[in-house]
Design an enzyme around this catalytic site. Structure first.
Site, PDB file in Angstrom:
ATOM      1  CG  PHE A  83      -1.909  -0.945   1.458  1.00 49.44           C
ATOM      2  CD1 PHE A  83      -3.203  -0.715   1.005  1.00 49.44           C
ATOM      3  CD2 PHE A  83      -1.635  -2.139   2.102  1.00 49.44           C
ATOM      4  CE1 PHE A  83      -4.194  -1.656   1.200  1.00 49.44           C
ATOM      5  CE2 PHE A  83      -2.623  -3.082   2.301  1.00 49.44           C
ATOM      6  CZ  PHE A  83      -3.914  -2.848   1.850  1.00 49.44           C
ATOM      7  CB  THR A 127      -5.629   4.287  -7.642  1.00 48.57           C
ATOM      8  OG1 THR A 127      -6.659   5.219  -7.979  1.00 48.57           O
ATOM      9  CG2 THR A 127      -4.368   4.753  -8.358  1.00 48.57           C
ATOM     10  CG  ASP A 128     -10.705   4.603  -9.699  1.00 47.74           C
ATOM     11  OD1 ASP A 128      -9.864   5.316  -9.108  1.00 47.74           O
ATOM     12  OD2 ASP A 128     -11.937   4.798  -9.594  1.00 47.74           O
ATOM     13  CD  GLU A 129      -7.274   9.208  -8.328  1.00 47.30           C
ATOM     14  OE1 GLU A 129      -6.561  10.129  -8.711  1.00 47.30           O
ATOM     15  OE2 GLU A 129      -7.782   9.164  -7.181  1.00 47.30           O
ATOM     16  CE1 TYR A 154      -1.748   8.099  -5.636  1.00 50.52           C
ATOM     17  CE2 TYR A 154      -3.777   8.617  -6.826  1.00 50.52           C
ATOM     18  CZ  TYR A 154      -3.064   7.800  -5.959  1.00 50.52           C
ATOM     19  OH  TYR A 154      -3.654   6.684  -5.432  1.00 50.52           O
ATOM     20  CE  LYS A 158      -0.796   3.432  -6.467  1.00 51.94           C
ATOM     21  NZ  LYS A 158      -0.259   2.729  -5.259  1.00 51.94           N
ATOM     22  N   PRO A 209     -14.349  23.724   0.970  1.00 52.87           N
ATOM     23  CG  PRO A 209     -12.045  23.311   0.785  1.00 52.87           C
ATOM     24  CD  PRO A 209     -13.194  23.212   1.740  1.00 52.87           C
ATOM     25  CE1 TYR A 211      -9.875  22.124  -3.974  1.00 52.11           C
ATOM     26  CE2 TYR A 211      -9.348  20.015  -4.993  1.00 52.11           C
ATOM     27  CZ  TYR A 211      -9.115  20.968  -4.016  1.00 52.11           C
ATOM     28  OH  TYR A 211      -8.123  20.753  -3.093  1.00 52.11           O
ATOM     29  CG  HIS A 280     -11.108  18.267 -10.862  1.00 49.70           C
ATOM     30  ND1 HIS A 280     -11.925  19.098 -10.140  1.00 49.70           N
ATOM     31  CD2 HIS A 280     -11.263  17.038 -10.310  1.00 49.70           C
ATOM     32  CE1 HIS A 280     -12.540  18.416  -9.210  1.00 49.70           C
ATOM     33  NE2 HIS A 280     -12.160  17.156  -9.295  1.00 49.70           N
TER      34      HIS A 280
HETATM   35  P1  NAD Z   1      -2.204   7.160   2.905  1.00 52.84           P
HETATM   36  O1  NAD Z   1      -1.543   8.378   2.343  1.00 52.84           O
HETATM   37  O2  NAD Z   1      -3.271   7.313   3.933  1.00 52.84           O
HETATM   38  O3  NAD Z   1      -1.104   6.198   3.528  1.00 52.84           O
HETATM   39  C1  NAD Z   1       0.130   5.957   2.908  1.00 52.84           C
HETATM   40  C2  NAD Z   1       1.044   5.313   3.936  1.00 52.84           C
HETATM   41  O4  NAD Z   1       2.305   5.023   3.268  1.00 52.84           O
HETATM   42  C3  NAD Z   1       1.381   6.219   5.125  1.00 52.84           C
HETATM   43  O5  NAD Z   1       1.273   5.493   6.339  1.00 52.84           O
HETATM   44  C4  NAD Z   1       2.823   6.642   4.876  1.00 52.84           C
HETATM   45  O6  NAD Z   1       3.552   6.877   6.071  1.00 52.84           O
HETATM   46  C5  NAD Z   1       3.378   5.435   4.117  1.00 52.84           C
HETATM   47  N1  NAD Z   1       4.535   5.771   3.287  1.00 52.84           N
HETATM   48  C6  NAD Z   1       4.661   6.838   2.440  1.00 52.84           C
HETATM   49  N2  NAD Z   1       5.886   6.832   1.881  1.00 52.84           N
HETATM   50  C7  NAD Z   1       6.534   5.735   2.362  1.00 52.84           C
HETATM   51  C8  NAD Z   1       7.827   5.184   2.150  1.00 52.84           C
HETATM   52  N3  NAD Z   1       8.726   5.774   1.330  1.00 52.84           N
HETATM   53  N4  NAD Z   1       8.178   4.043   2.796  1.00 52.84           N
HETATM   54  C9  NAD Z   1       7.288   3.447   3.646  1.00 52.84           C
HETATM   55  N5  NAD Z   1       6.052   3.942   3.900  1.00 52.84           N
HETATM   56  C10 NAD Z   1       5.680   5.061   3.268  1.00 52.84           C
HETATM   57  O7  NAD Z   1      -2.744   6.365   1.635  1.00 52.84           O
HETATM   58  P2  NAD Z   1      -4.060   5.488   1.455  1.00 52.84           P
HETATM   59  O8  NAD Z   1      -5.183   6.363   1.083  1.00 52.84           O
HETATM   60  O9  NAD Z   1      -4.184   4.580   2.620  1.00 52.84           O
HETATM   61  O10 NAD Z   1      -3.669   4.649   0.164  1.00 52.84           O
HETATM   62  C11 NAD Z   1      -2.952   3.439   0.283  1.00 52.84           C
HETATM   63  C12 NAD Z   1      -2.732   2.843  -1.101  1.00 52.84           C
HETATM   64  O11 NAD Z   1      -3.985   2.611  -1.723  1.00 52.84           O
HETATM   65  C13 NAD Z   1      -1.942   3.751  -2.041  1.00 52.84           C
HETATM   66  O12 NAD Z   1      -1.049   2.952  -2.771  1.00 52.84           O
HETATM   67  C14 NAD Z   1      -2.998   4.365  -2.938  1.00 52.84           C
HETATM   68  O13 NAD Z   1      -2.470   4.660  -4.213  1.00 52.84           O
HETATM   69  C15 NAD Z   1      -4.015   3.235  -2.997  1.00 52.84           C
HETATM   70  N6  NAD Z   1      -5.420   3.653  -3.218  1.00 52.84           N
HETATM   71  C16 NAD Z   1      -5.991   4.637  -2.476  1.00 52.84           C
HETATM   72  C17 NAD Z   1      -7.326   4.974  -2.670  1.00 52.84           C
HETATM   73  C18 NAD Z   1      -8.004   6.037  -1.819  1.00 52.84           C
HETATM   74  O14 NAD Z   1      -9.171   6.363  -2.068  1.00 52.84           O
HETATM   75  N7  NAD Z   1      -7.361   6.568  -0.793  1.00 52.84           N
HETATM   76  C19 NAD Z   1      -8.080   4.314  -3.633  1.00 52.84           C
HETATM   77  C20 NAD Z   1      -7.462   3.305  -4.391  1.00 52.84           C
HETATM   78  C21 NAD Z   1      -6.140   2.981  -4.153  1.00 52.84           C
HETATM   79  P1  TYD Z   2      -9.826  13.509  -3.171  1.00 48.48           P
HETATM   80  O1  TYD Z   2     -10.470  13.103  -1.888  1.00 48.48           O
HETATM   81  O2  TYD Z   2      -8.588  14.347  -3.132  1.00 48.48           O
HETATM   82  O3  TYD Z   2      -9.592  12.166  -4.016  1.00 48.48           O
HETATM   83  P2  TYD Z   2      -9.151  11.986  -5.571  1.00 48.48           P
HETATM   84  O4  TYD Z   2      -8.609  13.255  -6.086  1.00 48.48           O
HETATM   85  O5  TYD Z   2      -8.096  10.925  -5.443  1.00 48.48           O
HETATM   86  O6  TYD Z   2     -10.381  11.512  -6.281  1.00 48.48           O
HETATM   87  O7  TYD Z   2     -10.902  14.290  -4.038  1.00 48.48           O
HETATM   88  C1  TYD Z   2     -12.163  13.704  -4.346  1.00 48.48           C
HETATM   89  C2  TYD Z   2     -12.912  14.698  -5.199  1.00 48.48           C
HETATM   90  O8  TYD Z   2     -13.222  15.858  -4.408  1.00 48.48           O
HETATM   91  C3  TYD Z   2     -12.123  15.198  -6.394  1.00 48.48           C
HETATM   92  O9  TYD Z   2     -13.026  15.370  -7.506  1.00 48.48           O
HETATM   93  C4  TYD Z   2     -11.602  16.562  -5.950  1.00 48.48           C
HETATM   94  C5  TYD Z   2     -12.682  17.044  -4.993  1.00 48.48           C
HETATM   95  N1  TYD Z   2     -12.197  17.912  -3.900  1.00 48.48           N
HETATM   96  C6  TYD Z   2     -12.827  19.148  -3.679  1.00 48.48           C
HETATM   97  O10 TYD Z   2     -13.772  19.542  -4.390  1.00 48.48           O
HETATM   98  N2  TYD Z   2     -12.368  19.933  -2.666  1.00 48.48           N
HETATM   99  C7  TYD Z   2     -11.331  19.551  -1.872  1.00 48.48           C
HETATM  100  O11 TYD Z   2     -10.929  20.341  -0.953  1.00 48.48           O
HETATM  101  C8  TYD Z   2     -10.718  18.271  -2.087  1.00 48.48           C
HETATM  102  C9  TYD Z   2      -9.568  17.810  -1.236  1.00 48.48           C
HETATM  103  C10 TYD Z   2     -11.192  17.500  -3.118  1.00 48.48           C
END
Ligand code: NAD
Ligand code: TYD
Length: 340
Positions: A83, A127-129, A154, A158, A209, A211, A280
């Protein structure tokens, strides 16, 4: 001997939920949480499991080749669930470089260590992104065959790591899976992302906020449904395959924010439309058929999941209030000072 599972990024949001899920579900496994503890990582979330005999924490940087190589030789992990990443799109617009180092180089260092130690399975959490964006036609979805067209630094980092994982399967026969999940939400979500940012600011009676025009669409999945999907892929995923994860919960950002404000009984006047994010993405939406055929189905609807999540933020104010009073303030200032 107990099987050893290395979870990278287990002090973050999704990795943290996954570590707790696995420690509680599988006493027969040893779970190693490896994390650098960046701004996004915190160990207080693990106070309920930190004394469990099957939980271990290792502070390390995934891009530190020597440290990671030595660790794999010493511990002989059976499985890796990866992760650890820089995960916030807005931060990748401010400073892309750390995304290249952590997300691409860090993944490649782990792949080399996994390859040298003949691990049983490497699950790369993506991620789906990476697929880029969809238009607003509700009949279109990302499938595993959609070409990768990432738009942000980002998602580009990925996608690059996904290609590297694929290459280690094709070239070296490393037993890998890649999962590509839609936007997660739930407990311990860092309050820079839309849902926890909104909940925390509404509870503090601060402006939220949005966007652009708020019409961008995300496909939301509760983090525990994501954890169950990764567990399934780890144990049953066909080696070399990619699995999309999502539960058909598409909402505009404006709908999400209004749901939170209304659930908390506050005024929609808290909404402030601000300058749009650069590049965006308009819409994300997942077709999860392949994973469903493997035996997965989500347990939360968006309505049940968001209600549970809002309640969790109400019950755990200490956790997020302490985050937003620290380094986070500097980030917020940098990201939003010109927007409001
Ligand atoms: P997060 O930012 O909450 O957590 C990331 C963790 O990685 C943190 O604990 C951080 O300390 C650790 N980390 C960062 N750099 C590091 C390094 N160099 N060495 C070791 N540890 C390190 O992220 P998240 O939202 O929990 O996402 C986790 C994974 O899931 C990511 O790979 C992300 O791309 C993927 N993902 C996230 C989402 C989402 O909606 N958040 C959706 C799909 C996939
Ligand atoms: P985010 O939670 O940053 O996830 P991601 O960019 O990975 O999808 O953002 C989710 C959506 O919300 C995205 O369309 C951007 C929007 N957004 C705002 O409108 N305002 C904000 O302050 C943030 C952080 C995100």
């Amino acid at each position: 001997m107990k099987k050893k599972i290395l979870v990278t990024g287990g002090a973050g949001f999704i990795g943290g939920n996954f570590v707790q899920f696995m420690v509680n579900k599988y006493p027969e496994y040893e779970i190693f949480n490896l994390d650098l503890l960046t701004y996004a990582g915190d160990l207080t979330k693990h106070k309920d499991i930190e004394l469990e005999s099957n939980y271990h924490f290792i502070k390390a940087d995934i891009s530190d080749r020597k440290r990671i190589t030595d660790l794999f030789e010493q511990e002989k992990f059976d499985y890796v669930v990866h992760f650890a990443a820089e995960s916030h799109v807005d931060r990748s617009i401010i400073n892309p470089e750390i995304f290249v180092i952590t997300n691409i180089l860090g993944t490649q260092v782990l792949l080399d260590a996994a390859k040298a130690n003949n691990i049983t399975k490497f699950v790369h959490v993506s991620t789906d992104e990476v697929y880029g964006e969809l238009d607003f036609d509700p009949t279109t979805f990302f499938t595993e065959n959609t070409p990768l067209q990432p738009n942000s630094p980002y998602s580009a980092s990925k996608a690059s790591s996904d290609f590297m994982v694929r290459a280690y399967y094709e070239t070296f026969k490393l037993p890998v899976n890649i999962t590509r999940c839609s936007n997660n939400y739930g407990p311990f979500h860092f309050p820079e992302k839309l849902i926890p940012l909104t909940i925390s600011r509404v509870l503090n009676n601060q402006k939220v906020p949005i966007y652009g025009n708020g019409k961008n669409i995300r496909d939301w999945l509760h983090v525990l449904d994501h954890c169950a999907a990764i567990d399934l892929v780890l144990h049953k995923g066909v080696v070399g395959e990619v699995y999309n994860v999502g539960g058909h919960n598409e909402r505009t950002n404006l709908e999400v924010v209004k749901t939170i404000i209304n659930t908390l009984g506050k005024s929609e006047d808290l909404i402030e439309f601000v300058e749009d994010r650069l590049g965006h993405d308009k819409r994300y939406a997942i077709d999860p058929t392949k994973l469903e055929n493997l035996g997965w189905k989500p347990t939360y609807t968006f309505e049940t999941g968001i209600a549970q999540t809002i309640q969790w933020y109400l019950d755990n104010q200490e956790w997020w209030q302490q985050i937003i009073s620290g380094e986070y303030q500097e980030y917020f200032e940098m990201q939003y000072s010109k927007k409001f």
